[in-house]
Enzyme design. Structure first.
Site, PDB file in Angstrom:
ATOM      1  N   HIS A 117       0.826  -1.275   0.095  1.00  0.00           N
ATOM      2  CA  HIS A 117      -0.081   0.141   0.040  1.00  0.00           C
ATOM      3  C   HIS A 117       0.721   1.217   0.165  1.00  0.00           C
ATOM      4  O   HIS A 117       0.391   2.394  -0.540  1.00  0.00           O
ATOM      5  CB  HIS A 117      -1.054  -0.199   1.129  1.00  0.00           C
ATOM      6  CG  HIS A 117      -0.445   0.225   2.476  1.00  0.00           C
ATOM      7  ND1 HIS A 117       0.025  -0.861   3.157  1.00  0.00           N
ATOM      8  CD2 HIS A 117       0.114   1.395   3.042  1.00  0.00           C
ATOM      9  CE1 HIS A 117       0.443  -0.354   4.350  1.00  0.00           C
ATOM     10  NE2 HIS A 117       0.475   0.999   4.455  1.00  0.00           N
ATOM     11  N   ASP A 149      -0.036  -7.612   1.063  1.00  0.00           N
ATOM     12  CA  ASP A 149       0.585  -6.351   1.684  1.00  0.00           C
ATOM     13  C   ASP A 149       1.955  -6.186   1.499  1.00  0.00           C
ATOM     14  O   ASP A 149       2.471  -5.428   2.565  1.00  0.00           O
ATOM     15  CB  ASP A 149      -0.247  -5.570   2.739  1.00  0.00           C
ATOM     16  CG  ASP A 149       0.015  -4.064   2.575  1.00  0.00           C
ATOM     17  OD1 ASP A 149       0.142  -3.566   1.812  1.00  0.00           O
ATOM     18  OD2 ASP A 149      -0.276  -3.493   3.797  1.00  0.00           O
ATOM     19  N   GLY A 223       3.332   6.815   8.422  1.00  0.00           N
ATOM     20  CA  GLY A 223       4.965   7.073   7.951  1.00  0.00           C
ATOM     21  C   GLY A 223       5.582   5.891   8.275  1.00  0.00           C
ATOM     22  O   GLY A 223       6.683   5.663   7.525  1.00  0.00           O
ATOM     23  N   ASN A 224       5.346   5.105   9.008  1.00  0.00           N
ATOM     24  CA  ASN A 224       6.006   3.812   9.512  1.00  0.00           C
ATOM     25  C   ASN A 224       5.885   2.478   8.749  1.00  0.00           C
ATOM     26  O   ASN A 224       6.719   1.714   8.810  1.00  0.00           O
ATOM     27  CB  ASN A 224       5.759   3.538  11.001  1.00  0.00           C
ATOM     28  CG  ASN A 224       6.651   4.319  12.096  1.00  0.00           C
ATOM     29  OD1 ASN A 224       6.108   4.910  12.767  1.00  0.00           O
ATOM     30  ND2 ASN A 224       7.720   3.841  11.927  1.00  0.00           N
ATOM     31  N   SER A 225       4.785   2.517   7.864  1.00  0.00           N
ATOM     32  CA  SER A 225       4.479   1.511   6.936  1.00  0.00           C
ATOM     33  C   SER A 225       5.853   0.902   6.230  1.00  0.00           C
ATOM     34  O   SER A 225       6.303   1.732   5.676  1.00  0.00           O
ATOM     35  CB  SER A 225       3.318   1.855   6.024  1.00  0.00           C
ATOM     36  OG  SER A 225       2.149   1.461   6.672  1.00  0.00           O
ATOM     37  N   ILE A 280      -4.913 -26.295  -1.413  1.00  0.00           N
ATOM     38  CA  ILE A 280      -5.148 -27.528  -0.670  1.00  0.00           C
ATOM     39  C   ILE A 280      -6.408 -28.208  -1.211  1.00  0.00           C
ATOM     40  O   ILE A 280      -6.575 -29.304  -0.840  1.00  0.00           O
ATOM     41  CB  ILE A 280      -5.146 -27.142   0.618  1.00  0.00           C
ATOM     42  CG1 ILE A 280      -5.991 -26.502   1.323  1.00  0.00           C
ATOM     43  CG2 ILE A 280      -3.689 -26.850   1.172  1.00  0.00           C
ATOM     44  CD1 ILE A 280      -6.468 -26.375   2.659  1.00  0.00           C
ATOM     45  N   GLY A 281      -7.248 -27.383  -1.999  1.00  0.00           N
ATOM     46  CA  GLY A 281      -8.576 -27.970  -2.472  1.00  0.00           C
ATOM     47  C   GLY A 281      -9.677 -28.100  -1.368  1.00  0.00           C
ATOM     48  O   GLY A 281     -10.329 -29.467  -1.413  1.00  0.00           O
TER      49      GLY A 281
END
Length: 477
Positions: A117, A149, A223-225, A280-281
């Site tokens: 993001h 993400d 701002g830390n993302s 895994i179905g």
């Protein structure tokens, strides 16, 4: 304070990220002694400065500029409007959107891990990264996954000797361990905060089926993302992603993506591979009071197998509907997301060992992890012409398509993408919409859909399934 008053905030400053370096190989740290509490008052005065000196150079600021084309007005060619608003009225225009985040350098060649993001944009995107020593470089996205993400960037230029962080094994973390969060909150410059691990394997706020988070009380702000969460050995244990907040600032509840998942994406990007989640179905759901009561269990934990797909790995391995998965490779799992997370970090080509409860008895299952079947070229169509779906790309539903779009359907036709500026986009069609019918014709495959839009209609009627709703659209031909 009620829960509904809380906001889940991705910690970006208009699309923020923090870069933290990592080494692209598995590292098993050696601990010289057992973890102990501070032995004296003097010990409490110890400093984190040696760790910060080691780690900070590998955390970068990420600046993103996106050029966005605005849509032209449908009245742009009308002489009356042009008379009053001028010849420029209705013409497409461009605007620039800027955002700021953080990132982590994870190898000496300049590979950077951040949040998707942070760098996400619909137009032409320019990315610039700034190191703590004030050097700046252009960077490009080489891999990204919106569901996880996670985005991986590569610095362009440089001498190939960038400072970087090593990965630590996030499974070794325990509640109460000390951690440091490093990033660029509010764009004020690199900042370090300290705290402890508050919880592990948090999935309540996850947006995809394989997300779990490390919770920490180290202050994380917009701002830390994309920034680094490091342990006391100075190794990367997580990528800071979001916070719970009422005001937009930190209240001591922050979340980071565990390093074991981040490492999968970094190593794959370094070798030019795309990360594929194992298929895994089977459909799994979190244990609930109703499930537990119906199965005669006294513990609300684990993942319930609620559906099996013919010829899938789960059926071949011996899983049955109603089985409750409680452990993956000996690690306890609290819900379905924890199972998917464990399988994603294990990787395709491996075998996962599951412990399931069946009729109140434990059963061991060996589950091969394979990639989901993909559609062939005859299973995909780009629709065009004079019809409401012109500009949509459609596909027969395969497990890989369903997983990518986050839908539960296993048959039918789904819209996988919509071209910008197309008729389909202007009418509101979206990726993930399942086409139910076109002008009264039931749609079961792409051949039927292509044939239906090729027939002229005085009035088009299109029905699509979006989530649990069926939407009806009527458009003049």
């Amino acid at each position: 304070m009620t829960k509904k008053n809380w906001l889940l905030i991705f910690v970006t400053a208009a699309a923020t990220s923090v870069l933290t370096p990592l080494i692209l190989r598995s590292v098993t740290p050696t601990y010289a002694q057992e973890k102990v509490a501070p032995p004296s008052r003097q010990a409490i005065q110890y400093s984190y400065a040696p760790i910060v000196r080691k780690v900070a150079p590998a955390v970068v600021n990420v600046y993103v500029r996106t050029h966005v084309q605005t849509m032209a007005s449908p009245f742009g060619n009308d002489p009356w409007f042009r008379r009053f608003f001028g010849d420029a009225f209705g013409q497409p225009s461009e605007r620039v959107m800027s955002s700021l985040g953080s990132g982590v350098i994870v190898n000496p060649e300049g590979l950077i891990v951040t949040n998707n993001h942070v760098v996400k944009g619909r137009g032409e995107t320019e990315i610039r990264v700034a190191l703590s020593d004030r050097r700046e470089y252009d960077a490009k996205v080489i891999s990204k996954d919106e569901k996880a993400d996670i985005a991986v960037l590569k610095i362009e230029g440089g001498d190939g000797k960038f400072p970087y962080l090593q990965f630590d094994d996030s499974d070794r973390l325990e509640v109460g361990d000390l951690v440091l969060a490093i990033g660029n909150p509010f764009g004020v410059g690199q900042t370090v905060t300290s705290g402890i691990v508050s919880a592990l394997s948090r999935s309540e706020m996850a947006e995809s089926d394989s997300q779990v988070f490390i919770q920490t009380d180290a202050a994380i702000n917009p701002g830390n993302s994309g920034g680094a969460l490091v342990d006391m050995s100075g190794r990367l244990v997580g990528i800071n992603t979001m916070i719970y907040s009422q005001s937009g600032g930190s209240v001591g509840i922050g979340f980071a993506i565990p390093s074991n998942l981040v490492r999968v994406y970094a190593e794959s990007a370094a070798h030019g591979r795309k990360v594929e989640r194992p298929w895994i179905g089977a459909k799994l759901e979190a244990m609930s009071h109703d499930f537990a009561e119906g199965l005669g269990l006294n513990r609300i934990s684990g993942a319930v197998v609620t559906r099996l797909y013919n010829k899938g790995p789960a059926v071949d391995a011996g899983l049955r509907e109603g089985d409750v998965i409680t452990h993956v490779d000996g690690v306890e799992v609290a819900d379905a997301r924890a199972v998917y997370y464990r399988l994603a970090t294990k990787g395709i080509g491996q075998t996962a060992h599951l412990t399931v409860i069946r009729k109140n008895q434990p059963v061991d299952i060996s589950l091969p992890l394979i990639a989901a079947p993909k559609p062939g070229k005859n299973d995909v169509r780009n629709l065009s012409g004079n019809n409401p779906l012109a500009g949509a790309r459609i596909s027969n539903i395969f497990p890989s398509v369903a997983d990518e779009l986050g839908i539960d359907e296993m048959k039918g036709v789904v819209i996988t993408s919509v071209r910008d500026g197309s008729v389909a986009q202007s009418l509101g069609f979206q990726p993930g919409d399942i086409i139910v019918s076109i002008s009264g014709q039931k749609i079961e495959n792409v051949v039927q859909a292509e044939r239906a839009v090729g027939q002229r209609q005085r009035t088009w009627q299109v029905a699509v399934k979006r989530g649990n709703r069926v939407l009806q659209l009527q458009v003049p031909g």
